[in-house]
Design an enzyme around this catalytic site. Sequence first.
Site, PDB file in Angstrom:
ATOM      1  N   ASP A  12      -0.320  16.611   2.722  1.00  0.00           N
ATOM      2  CA  ASP A  12      -0.767  16.062   1.437  1.00  0.00           C
ATOM      3  C   ASP A  12      -2.039  15.243   1.696  1.00  0.00           C
ATOM      4  O   ASP A  12      -2.538  15.184   2.818  1.00  0.00           O
ATOM      5  CB  ASP A  12       0.339  15.239   0.769  1.00  0.00           C
ATOM      6  CG  ASP A  12       0.566  13.899   1.464  1.00  0.00           C
ATOM      7  OD1 ASP A  12       0.064  13.715   2.600  1.00  0.00           O
ATOM      8  OD2 ASP A  12       1.227  13.039   0.865  1.00  0.00           O
ATOM      9  N   TYR A  69       2.866  22.390  -0.134  1.00  0.00           N
ATOM     10  CA  TYR A  69       3.249  21.008   0.153  1.00  0.00           C
ATOM     11  C   TYR A  69       4.707  20.749  -0.260  1.00  0.00           C
ATOM     12  O   TYR A  69       5.519  20.249   0.535  1.00  0.00           O
ATOM     13  CB  TYR A  69       2.317  20.018  -0.576  1.00  0.00           C
ATOM     14  CG  TYR A  69       2.915  18.637  -0.543  1.00  0.00           C
ATOM     15  CD1 TYR A  69       2.904  17.907   0.646  1.00  0.00           C
ATOM     16  CD2 TYR A  69       3.567  18.096  -1.645  1.00  0.00           C
ATOM     17  CE1 TYR A  69       3.512  16.674   0.734  1.00  0.00           C
ATOM     18  CE2 TYR A  69       4.176  16.865  -1.573  1.00  0.00           C
ATOM     19  CZ  TYR A  69       4.135  16.153  -0.379  1.00  0.00           C
ATOM     20  OH  TYR A  69       4.758  14.937  -0.300  1.00  0.00           O
ATOM     21  N   GLU A  89       9.060  14.637  -5.320  1.00  0.00           N
ATOM     22  CA  GLU A  89       7.759  15.070  -4.791  1.00  0.00           C
ATOM     23  C   GLU A  89       6.892  15.674  -5.894  1.00  0.00           C
ATOM     24  O   GLU A  89       5.678  15.515  -5.886  1.00  0.00           O
ATOM     25  CB  GLU A  89       7.937  16.086  -3.645  1.00  0.00           C
ATOM     26  CG  GLU A  89       8.531  15.498  -2.389  1.00  0.00           C
ATOM     27  CD  GLU A  89       7.723  14.333  -1.810  1.00  0.00           C
ATOM     28  OE1 GLU A  89       6.481  14.325  -1.955  1.00  0.00           O
ATOM     29  OE2 GLU A  89       8.332  13.410  -1.235  1.00  0.00           O
TER      30      GLU A  89
END
Length: 370
Positions: free
Chosen positions: A156, A138, A40
């Site tokens: 996101d 996030y 990520e």
Amino acid sequence: MHPQTLKKLREWFKKNAAELPWRPADLDAPRDPYAVWISETMLQQTQVSTVRDYFIRWMKRFPDVETLAAAEESEVFRYWQGLGYYSRARNILKTARIVVNSHKDCLAPCKGVRNDESKTTLPTTRKELEALPGIGAYTAGAILSLAYHEREAILDGNLVRIFSRIYALDFLPSESKVAAETYWNYARKIADSPKAYMHNEALMELGRTVCKVKNPDCAGCPLQSACRAATENRTAEYPPSKKHIQKDWHGTVLVIESADHKILAVHGGQKFFKNQFTLPHFESPRNATAGIPAQAEVYINADQVSHVQNIGKFRHGITVHKIECDVLHIQINKKAPTKTAPEIRWIQRELAQEFFANSFCLKALALLKP
Ligand code: SF4
């Protein structure tokens, strides 16, 4: 989102999930939090196609947080070279060292660090994760949701685009705290469901492959029936580009009162509070309140009006809108009808404060003379 819509989303994802090195074949399997964190972080501002090879190389050299924490910064940078934004690599290394040191220092049961067969891994709460360098709301949500299967929200750019289109949100989360909170609330509703980890990941994938910035493929989208932008054929308008965001809004609020002291409430067809009863309101220039506005004649006949008065103005904020409104008190010489259309209600004046449960209406009502 309705459970049936979420079911369609899961079914779409099971059929269409791309094979990715950080995604196990079994979409229900909990993931390695370390792998989620690395993938990520790499995916922030970098395309999936680019990240794929970088991730494979990285995981071969640094398969876990301990190996990474022991590495030299120069070597970590070499494995990051080409992804840009080196602060991300520096923060990853800092965080790895913090996590490993916390693990060494802690006594069983380890506080905040999951001590799984003596293997060090990442903290399991949002608060602790967000305290680590480079881990924001996030990434923390992604780790908690995808790795630990916690019911945690993710927001996101893909989800922002989807929410903006589904709910016809004409503002961006970056515009204000209230705007950000509105988007996060939608994300939390998604997270507050069984298999939230799959809904979160499916939405990210949907945003990447179907609900794209330009020319979204609405015909192939599992959310089409729930999507306002698609239904109204206005996908190009959402999310708004920054230059189109309206900041100031001036309007007029109508407090229409019957001879038996009931206040008119309307549902739908208004600028704000589309899903609840509110006072009628419309955009208007400043101080343009002489006479009976045409908008009032949607609800009453002009010849029923016994008195019209501008009783003052108020300021208010809704999402990105800085609102200023004149309040027009219109009294009519007839009693409120007992039978009305479902989108109209007449509320006894003394019950109005309780009925109009939003501060926009309450500010308007507060200007009424007792
Ligand atoms: S229906 Fe179209 S605009 Fe709406 S979420 Fe799906 S792809 Fe996006």
